[in-house]
Design a protein around this motif. Structure first.
Motif, short mmCIF file in Angstrom:
data_model
loop_
_atom_site.label_atom_id
_atom_site.label_comp_id
_atom_site.label_asym_id
_atom_site.label_seq_id
_atom_site.Cartn_x
_atom_site.Cartn_y
_atom_site.Cartn_z
N SER A 375 10.52 80.29 52.69
CA SER A 375 10.85 79.35 51.62
C SER A 375 11.34 80.13 50.42
O SER A 375 11.15 81.35 50.33
CB SER A 375 9.62 78.50 51.24
OG SER A 375 8.61 79.32 50.69
N TYR A 376 11.96 79.43 49.51
CA TYR A 376 12.39 80.07 48.27
C TYR A 376 12.39 79.02 47.15
O TYR A 376 12.43 77.80 47.39
CB TYR A 376 13.78 80.71 48.40
CG TYR A 376 14.94 79.74 48.57
CD1 TYR A 376 15.64 79.24 47.49
CD2 TYR A 376 15.35 79.36 49.85
CE1 TYR A 376 16.70 78.37 47.65
CE2 TYR A 376 16.41 78.49 50.03
CZ TYR A 376 17.09 77.99 48.91
OH TYR A 376 18.15 77.13 49.07
N VAL A 377 12.31 79.52 45.92
CA VAL A 377 12.35 78.68 44.73
C VAL A 377 13.51 79.15 43.87
O VAL A 377 13.67 80.36 43.64
CB VAL A 377 11.03 78.77 43.92
CG1 VAL A 377 11.12 77.92 42.66
CG2 VAL A 377 9.86 78.32 44.78
N ASN A 393 14.81 72.37 39.55
CA ASN A 393 14.00 73.44 40.13
C ASN A 393 13.88 73.12 41.62
O ASN A 393 13.26 72.12 42.00
CB ASN A 393 12.63 73.50 39.46
CG ASN A 393 11.93 74.81 39.74
OD1 ASN A 393 12.51 75.88 39.58
ND2 ASN A 393 10.69 74.74 40.17
N LEU A 394 14.48 73.94 42.45
CA LEU A 394 14.56 73.69 43.88
C LEU A 394 13.53 74.53 44.63
O LEU A 394 13.46 75.75 44.45
CB LEU A 394 15.96 74.02 44.39
CG LEU A 394 16.15 74.05 45.93
CD1 LEU A 394 16.01 72.64 46.49
CD2 LEU A 394 17.50 74.65 46.29
N THR A 395 12.73 73.86 45.49
CA THR A 395 11.85 74.55 46.43
C THR A 395 12.30 74.15 47.83
O THR A 395 12.24 72.98 48.19
CB THR A 395 10.38 74.15 46.21
OG1 THR A 395 10.01 74.45 44.86
CG2 THR A 395 9.48 74.91 47.16
N CYS A 396 12.77 75.12 48.57
CA CYS A 396 13.35 74.84 49.89
C CYS A 396 12.59 75.62 50.96
O CYS A 396 12.33 76.82 50.80
CB CYS A 396 14.83 75.20 49.91
SG CYS A 396 15.66 74.83 51.47
N SER A 397 12.24 74.94 52.05
CA SER A 397 11.53 75.57 53.18
C SER A 397 12.29 75.26 54.46
O SER A 397 12.97 74.23 54.57
CB SER A 397 10.10 75.04 53.29
OG SER A 397 9.39 75.26 52.09
N GLU A 414 13.03 69.07 41.56
CA GLU A 414 12.43 68.61 40.30
C GLU A 414 13.49 68.67 39.20
O GLU A 414 14.11 69.71 38.98
CB GLU A 414 11.24 69.49 39.93
CG GLU A 414 10.57 69.10 38.62
CD GLU A 414 9.49 70.07 38.21
OE1 GLU A 414 8.81 69.81 37.20
OE2 GLU A 414 9.32 71.10 38.89
N ASP A 415 13.69 67.55 38.54
CA ASP A 415 14.66 67.48 37.44
C ASP A 415 14.06 68.17 36.21
O ASP A 415 13.07 67.71 35.65
CB ASP A 415 14.99 66.02 37.12
CG ASP A 415 16.09 65.88 36.06
OD1 ASP A 415 16.50 66.92 35.51
OD2 ASP A 415 16.55 64.77 35.82
N ILE A 416 14.66 69.29 35.81
CA ILE A 416 14.16 70.02 34.63
C ILE A 416 15.21 70.06 33.53
O ILE A 416 15.21 70.95 32.70
CB ILE A 416 13.75 71.46 35.02
CG1 ILE A 416 14.94 72.23 35.61
CG2 ILE A 416 12.59 71.45 35.99
CD1 ILE A 416 14.68 73.71 35.78
N THR A 417 16.10 69.05 33.55
CA THR A 417 17.18 69.03 32.55
C THR A 417 16.61 69.00 31.15
O THR A 417 17.03 69.76 30.27
CB THR A 417 18.09 67.81 32.78
OG1 THR A 417 18.60 67.86 34.12
CG2 THR A 417 19.24 67.81 31.80
N GLN A 418 15.64 68.11 30.92
CA GLN A 418 15.06 68.01 29.58
C GLN A 418 14.36 69.32 29.21
O GLN A 418 14.46 69.77 28.06
CB GLN A 418 14.07 66.85 29.53
CG GLN A 418 14.74 65.48 29.64
CD GLN A 418 13.75 64.35 29.48
OE1 GLN A 418 12.53 64.55 29.50
NE2 GLN A 418 14.26 63.14 29.33
#
Length: 822
Positions: A375-377, A393-397, A414-418
């Motif tokens: 996996s990676y972030v 913020n992407l967490t992919c497995s 996860e939307d981290i735009t703000q």
């Protein structure tokens, strides 16, 4: 180690250039004693095929001629084992290379020679002798005809790969698995591998079914759906899942037993990607099926929970194919990127990834596929449907199958735009802060005070340019400042304690101390520091100033001396006043006694004259005696009133909590006869208690009520009201006196409907002996209201009177509100 063989570079060996170790060995081999003869006599077709096979990266063998002379490339060398056969088998007959497996191989070679068609085999068992022993070796290989320039078959071209390790590993995995597993090969669905769990389920022996077609091993399966399903998976390469499928077995006793399975039929693929069979994995769910609706409801609830969690998650969740295509997405992901579900499912993640982030993302994907990580972030950007940028913020497995091969990806987005925008604003704020700090330093240097900044731990990190005016201030290596050397020794401990307490509590720092200046003199300074806090109240820094108050301190010293002198004078005056009051009280007592005694004799003698000598005195004489007696009575009353006033002024009583409601009630009872004679009506409200003298409060009410009765109108029933309320000083409404604005008071008002008085006399009526009417109209000594005012003042209060002639009078008294715990 011996040097490697080198290929002959003459023209006849040119076709062997770049053919590795085996090319060099072929060029050095003595071919004259073989059926092929010298290399220069070899046909061009042989040289071309040989050059091609030698350069291949996969294991390859070329058998040429009627004797099937044996050639092999570098990739094939490890297959020959670590000892014995290499390089001695080069140029020998093929049957001498693997004599132990020739019985398996020869029929296949004959088939290629006879039919001229290629044949392939996957994971075929061919026992061989190598490394000093017989070994069961599995092969995947293809046999193709090798033709000369005229198209005639002159040999066999073999591409092969030893799969022993993979097959053995697969066999071990299959056997160790607790669920039934069967491997079917080819269109005939030959049972190639079956584990013990499946044998137990089918109630058969391994030797009775391995190598047989599925329907031959289990005839009862012909009329069931399984053969058709297996063939469909084999032909299409698409996995099939069955759930709670009934399977009917004919047992040895002839009875039919039904077993329910959840199973998966997936294509069995070779290294080249071709499907060579089907793997069947099953789970016996008979008990759960028989259990009925309870289990079904539980499964449905579990699925519903998963779906609810998936769809209601606060983050985007997706399943992606290995090529990046979206396969399963939730609503949150759609809202993050602005696409509908249908629009997103027709795209790949590459389509919506910001170009500047795509290469890094693809690098990580490749690491997943290669097994370098699971996996990676990654923080990256998506392109929103409206063209804007979305920070995520992407967490992919990677999800792998039982063989460890990647099947698909699972991503959490996860939307981290703000958050990202907030970080940008923070960086902008930091830049602005740096600019502001420069402006602050310029402003601080222009101020006439010493300006300083301290860190949260209390170490001073900045002084403005005024620091040069002080002695002993110096900067340390870490940038902080030492100031203890600047403090007057007598003030150092007090200053340090105040600063330590401020740091510990976060309270403001305020201290006056003496600081040594550059000229060596100590001067007084007022030092203040206030904490600068973040939005959560956490102290970040301290900002302080030091203001020169030396002149004020000197003035204070002079003033303190004057105050001390004045205080001493006042103490002397107070002692003199106390002595005077004592003398006044003694005088009042003497005056009362000495003056009352002659008056009593005058009155007694007057009574004797009036009673014993009435006839001798006559009418005019009796009138004179009466006047004399009235004058002595008034004089006696006046003396008593003056004595009362003197006692109120000079005598101090221990304060107590006075129930004023009770005192007023008792006073009204004392005046009951006068109230009855006047036919007066008294309206009374409950009063608040007062801290003071019960005796004096009785005198206050008695004088006010007596006055109201005395100065009533003859033709109107007297009405006297006594009311009370609690007010703040600012709301009391006093005109000539100013109570403390925020202090709470009891306001008592005594109002009557009597003759009243002119407004200009409102202040004079409280003066002693002040009378507004002649003695012939109204009796009195003119001392009563003076006593009232003195009682109010003794209780820390104030009094005002309001009236107009003929409109009655209002007396307003303000008393400090008694504390509840008094």
């Amino acid at each position: 180690m011996a040097p490697a063989a080198k290929a002959d570079t003459s023209e006849q060996y040119r076709f062997l250039q770049g053919c590795g170790v085996m090319g060099a060995l072929i060029s050095k081999h003595n071919w004259n004693d073989t059926p092929l003869g010298s290399i220069d006599t070899w046909p061009a077709s042989l040289k071309v095929l040989l050059s091609t096979s030698l350069k291949a990266a996969v294991p390859m063998v070329l058998m040429w001629g009627d004797d099937l002379t044996f050639f092999y490339n570098d990739a094939y060398r490890p297959i020959l084992g670590n000892e014995g056969k290499h390089p001695s088998v080069l140029g020998t007959k093929a049957e001498n290379v693997w004599p132990e497996g020739w019985a398996h191989v020869k029929p296949l070679l004959d088939q290629v020679y006879t039919l001229g068609a290629s044949v392939t085999f996957q994971d075929t068992l061919v026992p061989v002798y190598r490394d000093g022993k017989m070994q069961d070796v599995y092969w995947s290989f293809g046999y193709s005809p090798a033709r000369d320039e005229d198209g005639n078959i002159r040999g066999i071209f073999i591409v092969c790969d030893e799969t022993t390790q993979r097959v053995t590993k697969l066999h071990n995995v299959v056997e160790r698995t607790g669920s039934p597993i069967v491997i079917y090969k080819g269109e005939e669905l030959i049972i190639e591998e079956i584990n013990q769990a499946a044998l137990d389920q089918w109630q058969v022996r391994r030797e009775d079914i391995v190598g047989k077609p599925f329907t031959e091993a289990l005839p009862e399966m012909k009329d069931q759906s399984f053969p058709e399903l297996l063939l469909n998976v084999y032909r299409t390469g698409e996995t099939y899942y069955g759930y709670e499928v009934p399977t009917h077995f004919r047992r040895s006793n002839g009875e039919i037993e039904t077993v329910y399975y959840n199973f998966e039929y997936s294509p069995y693929k070779e290294a080249n990607g071709n499907t060579s069979g089907v793997i069947g994995v099953a789970i016996d769910v008979t008990k759960s099926v028989v259990a009925g609706k309870a289990t079904e409801a539980a499964l449905l609830e579990s699925e519903q929970r998963f779906r609810t969690t998936f769809e209601c998650a606060a983050v985007g969740i997706a399943e992606l194919a290995l090529d990046g295509t979206w396969r399963l997405i939730n609503d949150r992901l759609c809202s993050i990127v602005g696409y509908s579900r249908e629009e997103l499912l027709s795209r790949t993640f590459q389509d919506i990834t910001h170009p500047d982030d795509l290469d890094e993302d693809l690098w990580y994907v490749q690491q997943l596929l290669e097994g370098a990580m699971n996996s990676y972030v990654l923080k990256k950007r998506y392109l929103h449907r409206d063209g804007s940028t979305v920070w995520i913020n992407l967490t992919c497995s990677v999800v792998r199958d039982a063989a460890g091969k990647p099947r698909h990806f699972v991503s959490v987005i996860e939307d981290i735009t703000q958050q990202q925008e907030a970080e940008e604003r923070l960086r902008a704020s930091e830049r602005k802060l740096r600019d502001s700090e420069a402006s602050f330093r310029q402003l601080a240097d222009a101020m006439p005070q010493l300006v300083w900044v301290a860190e949260v731990d209390g170490h001073t990190s900045y002084y403005n340019s005024r620091v040069s005016e002080f002695a002993g201030a110096r900067m340390q290596e870490d940038g902080s400042w030492l100031w203890q050397g600047m403090m007057h020794p007598e003030d150092l401990d007090r200053t340090d304690k105040a600063w330590t307490q401020a740091i510990a509590t976060g309270q403001d720092y305020v201290v006056e101390h003496r600081v040594k200046m550059a000229d060596g003199q100590y001067r007084w300074f007022l030092s203040r520091a206030y904490p600068f806090r973040d939005e959560n109240g956490k102290v970040l820094k301290w900002f302080g100033t030091a203001t020169n108050i030396d002149d004020q301190k000197k003035q204070e010293h002079v003033l303190e001396q004057k105050v001390a002198e004045r205080t001493k004078e006042l103490e002397q005056l107070n002692r003199a006043l106390a002595l005077s009051n004592q003398e006044l009280e003694q005088f009042a007592y003497v005056a009362s006694h000495d003056l009352q005694e002659p008056l009593r004799k005058i009155k007694a003698f007057g009574d004797m004259l009036a009673n014993n000598y009435k006839e001798q005195l006559g009418t005019s004489g009796a009138d004179l005696v009466g006047r004399m007696q009235n004058a002595s009575t008034r004089m006696s009353t006046l003396i008593e009133d003056v004595l009362s006033f003197s006692r109120i002024s000079s005598r101090k009583e221990a304060p107590e909590l006075v129930d004023t409601t009770l005192v007023l009630k008792e006073t009204i009872q004392d005046l009951e006869t006068a109230i009855f004679e006047k036919n007066a009506m008294i309206v009374q409200e409950p009063l608040q208690p007062i801290v003071g003298s019960k005796h004096q409060m009785r005198q206050l009410f008695q004088n006010l009520l007596s006055n109201a009765l005395k100065f009533s109108k003859g033709d109107v029933q007297p009405v006297i009201s006594i009311t009370s309320k609690v007010v703040a000083g600012k709301d009391a409404g006093f005109k000539n006196q100013q109570p403390r604005p925020d202090e709470m008071y009891q306001l008592i008002e005594v109002k009557d409907n009597g003759i009243g008085f002119e407004p200009q006399y409102a202040g004079k009526i409280f003066q002693i002996f002040q009378r507004l009417h002649g003695r012939s109209e109204y009796e009195g000594s003119g001392v009563g209201l003076a006593i009232v005012q003195k009682v109010v003042m003794n209780h820390g209060g104030m009094i005002e009177a309001e009236s107009s002639a003929g409109e009655g009078a209002l007396f307003r008294m303000l008393f400090p509100l008694a504390q509840k715990n008094t």
